[in-house]
Design a protein around this motif. Sequence first.
Motif, PDB file in Angstrom:
ATOM      1  N   ARG A 231       0.828  -1.205   0.000  1.00 17.47           N
ATOM      2  CA  ARG A 231       0.000   0.000   0.000  1.00 17.47           C
ATOM      3  C   ARG A 231       0.861   1.254   0.000  1.00 17.47           C
ATOM      4  O   ARG A 231       0.519   2.254  -0.656  1.00 17.47           O
ATOM      5  CB  ARG A 231      -0.941  -0.027   1.200  1.00 17.47           C
ATOM      6  CG  ARG A 231      -2.078  -1.036   1.038  1.00 17.47           C
ATOM      7  CD  ARG A 231      -2.933  -1.135   2.262  1.00 17.47           C
ATOM      8  NE  ARG A 231      -4.086  -2.010   2.014  1.00 17.47           N
ATOM      9  CZ  ARG A 231      -4.684  -2.742   2.933  1.00 17.47           C
ATOM     10  NH1 ARG A 231      -4.249  -2.706   4.188  1.00 17.47           N
ATOM     11  NH2 ARG A 231      -5.718  -3.497   2.617  1.00 17.47           N
ATOM     12  N   ARG A 254     -10.306   4.099  -5.289  1.00 15.91           N
ATOM     13  CA  ARG A 254     -10.481   3.321  -4.066  1.00 15.91           C
ATOM     14  C   ARG A 254     -11.258   2.047  -4.393  1.00 15.91           C
ATOM     15  O   ARG A 254     -11.784   1.884  -5.478  1.00 15.91           O
ATOM     16  CB  ARG A 254     -11.223   4.148  -3.009  1.00 15.91           C
ATOM     17  CG  ARG A 254     -10.460   5.392  -2.589  1.00 15.91           C
ATOM     18  CD  ARG A 254      -9.107   5.029  -1.959  1.00 15.91           C
ATOM     19  NE  ARG A 254      -8.417   6.224  -1.474  1.00 15.91           N
ATOM     20  CZ  ARG A 254      -7.460   6.825  -2.140  1.00 15.91           C
ATOM     21  NH1 ARG A 254      -7.123   6.382  -3.334  1.00 15.91           N
ATOM     22  NH2 ARG A 254      -6.849   7.878  -1.633  1.00 15.91           N
ATOM     23  N   GLU A 256     -11.936  -2.307  -2.822  1.00 16.40           N
ATOM     24  CA  GLU A 256     -11.259  -3.468  -2.249  1.00 16.40           C
ATOM     25  C   GLU A 256     -10.421  -4.226  -3.257  1.00 16.40           C
ATOM     26  O   GLU A 256      -9.516  -4.975  -2.875  1.00 16.40           O
ATOM     27  CB  GLU A 256     -12.298  -4.411  -1.633  1.00 16.40           C
ATOM     28  CG  GLU A 256     -13.298  -4.979  -2.629  1.00 16.40           C
ATOM     29  CD  GLU A 256     -14.332  -5.878  -1.983  1.00 16.40           C
ATOM     30  OE1 GLU A 256     -15.008  -6.612  -2.721  1.00 16.40           O
ATOM     31  OE2 GLU A 256     -14.453  -5.845  -0.745  1.00 16.40           O
ATOM     32  N   ASN A 257     -10.656  -4.040  -4.555  1.00 22.27           N
ATOM     33  CA  ASN A 257      -9.927  -4.827  -5.548  1.00 22.27           C
ATOM     34  C   ASN A 257      -8.637  -4.190  -6.029  1.00 22.27           C
ATOM     35  O   ASN A 257      -7.884  -4.810  -6.772  1.00 22.27           O
ATOM     36  CB  ASN A 257     -10.824  -5.126  -6.754  1.00 22.27           C
ATOM     37  CG  ASN A 257     -11.575  -6.436  -6.599  1.00 22.27           C
ATOM     38  OD1 ASN A 257     -11.852  -6.847  -5.477  1.00 22.27           O
ATOM     39  ND2 ASN A 257     -11.882  -7.087  -7.702  1.00 22.27           N
ATOM     40  N   HIS A 285     -11.828 -12.676   0.491  1.00 25.19           N
ATOM     41  CA  HIS A 285     -10.529 -12.690  -0.178  1.00 25.19           C
ATOM     42  C   HIS A 285     -10.602 -13.493  -1.470  1.00 25.19           C
ATOM     43  O   HIS A 285     -10.028 -13.100  -2.498  1.00 25.19           O
ATOM     44  CB  HIS A 285      -9.467 -13.283   0.745  1.00 25.19           C
ATOM     45  CG  HIS A 285      -9.222 -12.459   1.971  1.00 25.19           C
ATOM     46  ND1 HIS A 285      -8.587 -12.952   3.098  1.00 25.19           N
ATOM     47  CD2 HIS A 285      -9.538 -11.172   2.257  1.00 25.19           C
ATOM     48  CE1 HIS A 285      -8.526 -12.007   4.012  1.00 25.19           C
ATOM     49  NE2 HIS A 285      -9.087 -10.916   3.526  1.00 25.19           N
ATOM     50  N   SER A 288     -12.476 -11.348  -4.104  1.00 30.00           N
ATOM     51  CA  SER A 288     -11.712 -10.206  -4.613  1.00 30.00           C
ATOM     52  C   SER A 288     -10.528 -10.656  -5.461  1.00 30.00           C
ATOM     53  O   SER A 288     -10.200 -10.013  -6.464  1.00 30.00           O
ATOM     54  CB  SER A 288     -11.239  -9.314  -3.460  1.00 30.00           C
ATOM     55  OG  SER A 288     -10.349 -10.002  -2.614  1.00 30.00           O
TER      56      SER A 288
END
Length: 327
Positions: A231, A254, A256-257, A285, A288
């Motif tokens: 990140r 932005r 989650e993927n 998880h 994604s």
Amino acid sequence: MSVIGLGCAAMLGRAGRRESLAALAAAYDAGITFYDTARSYGYGACESLLGEFFAGERRSRVVLCTKFGILPGNPSGWKNRVKPLARALLNVAPQLRGMVRKHAADQFLPSQFSIATLRSSFETSLRELKTDYVDILLMHSPPVSVLQQEDMLEELRRLTESGKVRMAGVSADGEVIRAVFEKHSSVLKAAQFPMNPFSMGLASLTPDAAKSLLLIANHPFGGAEGITRCRNQIDLLRRDPAVPQSLREKLDARGENLLPEFVLNSIIQDTGVSVVIPSMLQPAHLKSNIGAVERCRFSAAELQLIRKSLIESPLVNAAGLPQSPAF
């Protein structure tokens, strides 16, 4: 063979039986066909779990990859009984994960590469997996010297010629894998190794290696530490004026993927890697990761630039983040 496989190292170790079976069912129902285990996973019990789940007609629909060379200690007695306590401890105090992993590593016998151990370990694997063959059998973290052990290579050749093993190879870290790439063995046809945003050093070698080897990338996110560092790397690229504006805009999005798209596609696109095997115990998880590969926002040129930035980044640890047995 699915591009994403399921890494089973945490099953019956860090994850209990119910959670592990649920993860297997979710992966199978989602179309995952590659499952990676080892004689040592789950303190010697993971293969049995997979054998139970894939018994019957499911067996012919999946690729089972297992390993030999690290033997589990005695899974019975007090060590087996304290595993649920360790899982509960990590749930409330995740900062103790390193200590638990160190204790877990002490319960294994590494570097077991005699012919007698290979035969015994493999027959146990067949029995536990409830099958008469395995698709891929890998040496588990061997030293470089084992690659020159002709009796070992001849035994692996015998197993492949008998049909009990469809493909033999090596699972190891960078130095050993580089030696496998250079060896061009007629026996070793698969290589599994850590490849994540902080161990991209092999990326320059994998396209050529893939001409003669099936390449399998493990530990793609580099654990919790790797996710944090990844990140940070995304933030660096997002703010770098030398990065094309179109790519910075994609990194600024932005959702989650973003992280799995950044990580997984950097590993599998144009590298020669056939399968990447994250540990996907949580349904979110799994979803994604599959979505990240099926719908990638980055072009081939952008992924090439991302890989270049990762290799050159001061955040990157060229040696990679070691994969430890999961409790």
